[in-house]
Design a protein around this motif. Sequence first.
Motif, short mmCIF file in Angstrom:
data_model
loop_
_atom_site.label_atom_id
_atom_site.label_comp_id
_atom_site.label_asym_id
_atom_site.label_seq_id
_atom_site.Cartn_x
_atom_site.Cartn_y
_atom_site.Cartn_z
N SER A 1 0.70 -1.15 -0.08
CA SER A 1 0.10 -0.08 -0.05
C SER A 1 0.66 1.29 -0.01
O SER A 1 0.52 2.24 -0.58
CB SER A 1 -0.88 -0.06 1.23
OG SER A 1 -1.67 1.32 1.31
N PHE B 1 -2.38 2.31 -2.65
CA PHE B 1 -3.73 1.79 -2.05
C PHE B 1 -3.56 0.24 -1.65
O PHE B 1 -2.92 -0.32 -2.53
CB PHE B 1 -4.91 2.18 -3.15
CG PHE B 1 -4.55 1.68 -4.64
CD1 PHE B 1 -4.88 0.29 -4.82
CD2 PHE B 1 -3.88 2.44 -5.51
CE1 PHE B 1 -4.67 -0.07 -6.30
CE2 PHE B 1 -3.52 2.12 -6.63
CZ PHE B 1 -3.88 0.66 -7.28
N PRO B 2 -4.41 0.00 -0.99
CA PRO B 2 -4.32 -1.43 -0.38
C PRO B 2 -4.78 -2.55 -1.34
O PRO B 2 -4.49 -3.70 -0.87
CB PRO B 2 -4.94 -1.26 0.88
CG PRO B 2 -5.91 -0.17 0.85
CD PRO B 2 -5.34 0.65 -0.17
#
Length: 146
Positions: free
Chosen positions: A44, A49-50
């Motif tokens: 991330s 973003f994860p």
Amino acid sequence: MIQGFKEFIMKGNVVDLAVAVVLGAAFAPVITTLVDSVIMPLISGLIGFPSFDQFLAFQVGDGDNWVRFGAWLTVVVNFLIIAAALYFVVVMPMNKVIEARNRRLGIDPDEEEVEPDVALLTEIRDLLATGAAPREGSAADKDPNV
């Protein structure tokens, strides 16, 4: 019928499988925590973003009908990360430990272990082919049934 079931349950491979399932269930949170708390935050931080849940997402028709290819991609990436974590954290170190133990004990994993009766028959065949007498320390000396 009960005796057959008892024999089936008491077989070594059934017990080994049961132990493996229980250990796998106990080990799953360890790997899940490694992925969720260590690896995914690193990813991330690198890509911003994860998960890929909103990647290639589009609405079909009216209402809340969404096609989310990204959700599938997230699951595939998580699977690959978990597989890599298992390989590098469990499988590789365990293979190194087994290899070191075998070296310490003088076990050659590539060497085939020959059954005593097969070794005896091979020796008899070779002796018959050459016409020689059995040598001392042969398989025939080791097998009391000869």
